[in-house]
Structure formats: structure tokens, C-alpha cells
Write a protein that holds these residues in place. Structure first.
Motif, PDB file in Angstrom:
ATOM      1  N   THR A 106       0.920  -1.335   0.037  1.00 24.61           N
ATOM      2  CA  THR A 106       0.092  -0.154  -0.043  1.00 24.61           C
ATOM      3  C   THR A 106       0.721   1.280  -0.023  1.00 24.61           C
ATOM      4  O   THR A 106       0.294   2.371   0.117  1.00 24.61           O
ATOM      5  CB  THR A 106      -0.923   0.069   1.204  1.00 24.61           C
ATOM      6  OG1 THR A 106      -0.032   0.119   2.485  1.00 24.61           O
ATOM      7  CG2 THR A 106      -1.956  -1.061   1.157  1.00 24.61           C
ATOM      8  N   LEU A 109       0.721   3.337   3.032  1.00 32.44           N
ATOM      9  CA  LEU A 109      -0.706   3.910   3.987  1.00 32.44           C
ATOM     10  C   LEU A 109      -1.249   2.966   4.801  1.00 32.44           C
ATOM     11  O   LEU A 109      -1.748   3.587   5.807  1.00 32.44           O
ATOM     12  CB  LEU A 109      -1.639   4.069   2.699  1.00 32.44           C
ATOM     13  CG  LEU A 109      -1.343   4.856   1.535  1.00 32.44           C
ATOM     14  CD1 LEU A 109      -2.176   5.066   0.292  1.00 32.44           C
ATOM     15  CD2 LEU A 109      -0.964   6.559   2.183  1.00 32.44           C
ATOM     16  N   ALA A 130      -4.593  -0.217  -3.206  1.00 28.41           N
ATOM     17  CA  ALA A 130      -4.240   1.267  -3.125  1.00 28.41           C
ATOM     18  C   ALA A 130      -4.689   1.992  -4.424  1.00 28.41           C
ATOM     19  O   ALA A 130      -4.466   1.631  -5.442  1.00 28.41           O
ATOM     20  CB  ALA A 130      -2.599   1.494  -2.845  1.00 28.41           C
ATOM     21  N   GLU A 132      -4.395   5.990  -5.984  1.00 26.01           N
ATOM     22  CA  GLU A 132      -3.774   7.342  -5.902  1.00 26.01           C
ATOM     23  C   GLU A 132      -4.122   8.084  -6.928  1.00 26.01           C
ATOM     24  O   GLU A 132      -3.686   7.610  -8.207  1.00 26.01           O
ATOM     25  CB  GLU A 132      -2.383   7.168  -5.525  1.00 26.01           C
ATOM     26  CG  GLU A 132      -1.833   8.868  -5.008  1.00 26.01           C
ATOM     27  CD  GLU A 132      -0.515   8.744  -4.324  1.00 26.01           C
ATOM     28  OE1 GLU A 132       0.250   9.639  -4.111  1.00 26.01           O
ATOM     29  OE2 GLU A 132      -0.019   7.444  -4.148  1.00 26.01           O
ATOM     30  N   THR A 133      -4.673   9.319  -6.992  1.00 22.33           N
ATOM     31  CA  THR A 133      -4.784  10.027  -8.392  1.00 22.33           C
ATOM     32  C   THR A 133      -4.728  11.340  -8.018  1.00 22.33           C
ATOM     33  O   THR A 133      -5.207  11.847  -6.983  1.00 22.33           O
ATOM     34  CB  THR A 133      -6.356   9.891  -8.958  1.00 22.33           C
ATOM     35  OG1 THR A 133      -6.629  10.084 -10.110  1.00 22.33           O
ATOM     36  CG2 THR A 133      -7.411  10.025  -7.953  1.00 22.33           C
ATOM     37  N   GLN A 134      -4.412  12.078  -9.065  1.00 23.44           N
ATOM     38  CA  GLN A 134      -4.402  13.758  -9.014  1.00 23.44           C
ATOM     39  C   GLN A 134      -5.584  14.326  -9.939  1.00 23.44           C
ATOM     40  O   GLN A 134      -6.064  13.639 -10.699  1.00 23.44           O
ATOM     41  CB  GLN A 134      -3.098  14.293  -9.485  1.00 23.44           C
ATOM     42  CG  GLN A 134      -1.717  13.563  -8.896  1.00 23.44           C
ATOM     43  CD  GLN A 134      -1.498  13.949  -7.475  1.00 23.44           C
ATOM     44  OE1 GLN A 134      -1.751  15.288  -7.211  1.00 23.44           O
ATOM     45  NE2 GLN A 134      -1.526  12.998  -6.778  1.00 23.44           N
ATOM     46  N   ASP A 247      -9.466  13.006   5.972  1.00 21.78           N
ATOM     47  CA  ASP A 247      -8.445  12.124   6.086  1.00 21.78           C
ATOM     48  C   ASP A 247      -9.053  11.395   7.071  1.00 21.78           C
ATOM     49  O   ASP A 247      -9.184  11.544   8.228  1.00 21.78           O
ATOM     50  CB  ASP A 247      -7.287  12.624   6.412  1.00 21.78           C
ATOM     51  CG  ASP A 247      -6.181  11.877   6.653  1.00 21.78           C
ATOM     52  OD1 ASP A 247      -6.321  10.799   6.751  1.00 21.78           O
ATOM     53  OD2 ASP A 247      -5.016  12.356   6.436  1.00 21.78           O
ATOM     54  N   ARG A 292      -8.125   9.754   1.935  1.00 26.39           N
ATOM     55  CA  ARG A 292      -7.612  10.839   1.920  1.00 26.39           C
ATOM     56  C   ARG A 292      -7.877  11.978   0.703  1.00 26.39           C
ATOM     57  O   ARG A 292      -7.596  11.432  -0.374  1.00 26.39           O
ATOM     58  CB  ARG A 292      -6.169  10.853   2.161  1.00 26.39           C
ATOM     59  CG  ARG A 292      -5.629  12.161   2.473  1.00 26.39           C
ATOM     60  CD  ARG A 292      -3.749  11.951   2.842  1.00 26.39           C
ATOM     61  NE  ARG A 292      -3.669  10.992   4.085  1.00 26.39           N
ATOM     62  CZ  ARG A 292      -2.801  10.181   4.154  1.00 26.39           C
ATOM     63  NH1 ARG A 292      -2.044  10.023   3.104  1.00 26.39           N
ATOM     64  NH2 ARG A 292      -2.936   9.399   5.156  1.00 26.39           N
ATOM     65  N   GLN A 299      -6.135   9.784  -2.157  1.00 19.70           N
ATOM     66  CA  GLN A 299      -5.475   8.813  -1.944  1.00 19.70           C
ATOM     67  C   GLN A 299      -6.555   7.748  -0.871  1.00 19.70           C
ATOM     68  O   GLN A 299      -7.186   8.284  -0.078  1.00 19.70           O
ATOM     69  CB  GLN A 299      -4.285   8.789  -1.054  1.00 19.70           C
ATOM     70  CG  GLN A 299      -3.185   9.532  -1.584  1.00 19.70           C
ATOM     71  CD  GLN A 299      -1.891   9.635  -0.474  1.00 19.70           C
ATOM     72  OE1 GLN A 299      -2.049  10.162   0.557  1.00 19.70           O
ATOM     73  NE2 GLN A 299      -0.723   9.169  -1.018  1.00 19.70           N
ATOM     74  N   ALA A 301      -6.394   3.227   0.602  1.00 19.18           N
ATOM     75  CA  ALA A 301      -5.858   2.137   0.617  1.00 19.18           C
ATOM     76  C   ALA A 301      -6.610   1.166   1.720  1.00 19.18           C
ATOM     77  O   ALA A 301      -7.044   1.699   2.743  1.00 19.18           O
ATOM     78  CB  ALA A 301      -4.284   2.105   1.172  1.00 19.18           C
TER      79      ALA A 301
END
Length: 352
Positions: A106, A109, A130, A132-134, A247, A292, A299, A301
Motif C-alpha cells: 500500500t 498507507l 491502493a 492514488e490519483t491527482q 482524512d 484522503r 489517496q 488504501a
């Protein structure tokens, strides 16, 4: 079809637990499907009702998934069952290895596997997921002071952004009285925010959103939505979004809702002949999750783990003599007729 089944599990979990802070049906489903394939009797029937087919988790730049199997070093295994990694029998050493796997899978995380491991643990199954992206369009930091509701009067750190374009309202949709807003990620993962009208329960709002997302219709009205005409030099619509950053973390004991996951008989009686001739039962099933949401991206996980123990297993207590004979240089052979002792053919092997 399997994706729909996994989504149904997520929806049912949301409703049953009334909207946990962070959770993943997709993280549980592959383990349930694996167990269904090696179970027998009522345990198999219950697991198949929840997870009748395997689920391959997507892998992309925004998503990574991992699975792990660990079996006790002295557990006899059924033919064809992959032993995976062996547990040493030293709980401290095994715990360290499993935690390291969770952290590695992860990106740190989730730093630990959510199930306990001791000298009686016969098997551990785990999945890690997991994300994670912008954001394609980042948010700005702001402050929010709600005028009503449970957060009334609080001064909250928040995120906001505005977008003026012909298609600015496309991310805003509604289903079953729930407002849905899609926040687009820069790769192949989006985040959907959903808001219901009081006094709708969190679990009901989430379940409605998950079940109805595919067919949700465009909307300019609904919970949390305010539409008005304003002066502008550009007639294109504008979408303004404001929300608190968040978060959150959560831990879940799946055995508190065994019927939801098809684990009632698996936890009580077992058995899983596809894994081992030893009768096994699920002793622990847990998930640790976090999510988060920031100005720049998202993010999340989860690590889900099932531990199993033998219902009746006595490890070897005796020692035996083992003799090994190795033919690693030229040797002779012959074939003999057993009833008469007649040698039928004989020879010498000079080269293998």
C-alpha cells in the motif's frame, strides 16, 4: 457481471454498517471468491451466494493491487493448492513479515496486517488495494462555516473550485434523491461525492448512490445544490464546488456481520478441503482502510485479511528415520519376473 457483484457487496455493506468512514467491498470480494472455490458443504453455498466468480482487480497508474497467502509450515496441503509463503511458527517473526507486506503493498498507507497471528494460525489470506490519483482541476484551500446542520457554526478548513464551460454541469447528477458529483482524476480513477437530504441515513445514501450511479440523470437541483441566475460576461454555466478536505481511517471486523460476507458457516464449522485435509475454520476476518481527499488529489488504501485455524490438528510429535538413496553415477538395472524370479532384461546405465 463480477464487477456488479462486487459493487452489490459494497452497497450492502454500506447499508448494513450505516456508512463506514472507509471500506472496500472490492478488497474483500477476491478473498471470498477464493474461499468459495475450496470450501465444501454449507460454507461453500454461503460463500458462492456472495462471491460466485473470481474478481480481477484493475491495475493502472492510479490503482495497484496485491494478494498474499501464508500457510503454517507443518500444515498438510491439498493437491494443487499453492503453499504461497510458509509461516515459521514464530508469531513475532511472522507478524513482522506480514506487516512488511501490508506496508509495501500500500505504499506505507496501511502499515500493518489487520489480523492477529499466533502459533495456532494455520493460514492467512490477504488482499491489498491502493488508489492514488491527482485531480484534473485542483481545488483551492478555503474556509467553510456551515449555517445549519450538525456542523453549524464550525469554522472548517475546506476546498473550493469553480469552473465555467459549456459542459461545466456534466459532473453533477442525481439518483433516488441523492446528489452525485464526479471529481475527475488525471488517470483512470474518479471520485464520486454523494449527498442525501436529512434525515436519510448515511448507509442508505451510500447504497442509493452506488446502486444508481450508472443510471444517474443530469441535475441542477437536489440536496446541497443551489441554482441561481447571476450577471456574467460569458453565458456558459458555472459549477462551484465546496467541501471539507478529509482524512479518515476505519477498521472493520467482518465476522460481526458474517451473513453479509457469507462467512457464518466458514467461521463456525469450516471446512476447506481444497486447501488442506485438515479441517480449517475462519478465526478472524478484518479490513483496515483509509481515504484522503486533498486539494491536489485522492489517496485510499485497504488491507483485508482472513486468518484460519485448524479445528482439530495435532502437529507431529515423533521423529522418524529418513533414508535417501541417490543414483548419481553409472548404475545397472534388470527386470525380473516376480513369480519365477526370472530376469527378463538387464543392463547398465553409463549416461543418463
Amino acid at each position: 457481471m463480477t464487477v456488479a457483484l462486487a459493487n452489490t457487496l459494497t452497497s450492502r455493506w454500506a447499508a448494513a454498517a450505516d456508512g463506514p468512514a472507509a471500506f472496500s467491498g472490492a478488497g474483500v470480494y477476491p478473498l471470498l471468491a477464493l474461499l468459495a472455490g475450496v470450501a465444501s458443504g454449507p460454507a461453500r453455498d454461503e460463500l458462492l451466494a456472495v462471491a460466485p466468480s473470481p474478481l480481477e482487480l484493475p491495475a493502472s497508474g492510479a490503482v495497484r493491487a496485491a494478494a498474499g497467502v501464508w500457510t503454517r509450515h507443518d500444515l498438510p496441503l491439498a493437491p494443487g493448492w499453492d503453499a504461497g509463503s510458509r509461516l515459521s511458527g514464530d508469531p513475532a517473526a511472522d507478524r513482522a513479515r506480514l506487516d512488511a507486506w501490508a506496508a509495501r503493498s500500500t505504499g506505507g498507507l496501511v502499515p500493518a496486517l489487520p489480523v492477529a497471528v499466533d502459533e495456532d494460525t494455520a493460514l492467512v489470506l490477504a488482499s491489498a488495494l491502493a488508489v492514488e490519483t491527482q485531480w484534473r482541476r485542483p481545488f483551492d484551500d478555503a474556509v467553510m462555516t456551515p449555517a445549519g446542520g450538525p456542523w453549524s457554526g464550525l469554522r472548517l478548513p475546506s476546498l473550493s473550485r469553480g469552473h465555467v464551460a459549456a459542459d461545466a454541469l456534466a459532473p453533477l447528477r442525481a439518483t433516488g434523491g441523492v446528489t452525485l458529483l464526479t471529481v475527475e482524476g488525471s488517470e483512470d480513477v474518479d471520485v464520486v461525492l454523494c449527498l442525501g437530504a436529512p434525515p436519510a441515513a448515511p448507509g442508505a445514501v451510500l447504497a442509493t448512490a452506488i446502486d444508481g450511479f450508472a443510471g444517474a440523470a443530469p441535475a441542477t437541483a437536489g440536496p446541497g445544490v443551489h441554482a441561481e441566475e447571476v450577471d456574467a460576461t460569458d453565458p456558459a454555466p458555472e459549477l462551484v464546488v465546496s467541501l471539507p478536505s478529509f482524512d479518515v481511517t476505519a477498521g472493520h471486523d467482518l465476522l460481526t456481520m458474517p451473513d453479509l460476507f457469507g462467512l457464518r458457516t466458514a467461521a463456525r464449522d469450516g471446512t476447506f478441503p481444497g486447501i488442506s485435509p485438515v479441517d480449517l475454520a475462519v478465526s478472524s476476518a478484518r479490513q483496515q482502510a483509509l481515504a484522503r481527499f486533498t486539494a491536489l488529489g485522492f489517496q485510499a488504501a485497504t488491507v483485508t485479511a482472513l486468518a484460519m485455524f485448524p479445528l482439530a490438528f495435532h502437529p507431529p510429535t515423533a521423529r522418524r528415520l529418513r533414508v535417501t538413496v541417490t543414483f548419481d553415477r553409472p548404475f545397472g538395472y534388470f527386470a525380473v519376473h516376480r513369480p519365477t524370479g526370472l530376469v527378463l532384461v538387464a543392463g547398465w546405465v553409463r549416461r543418463p
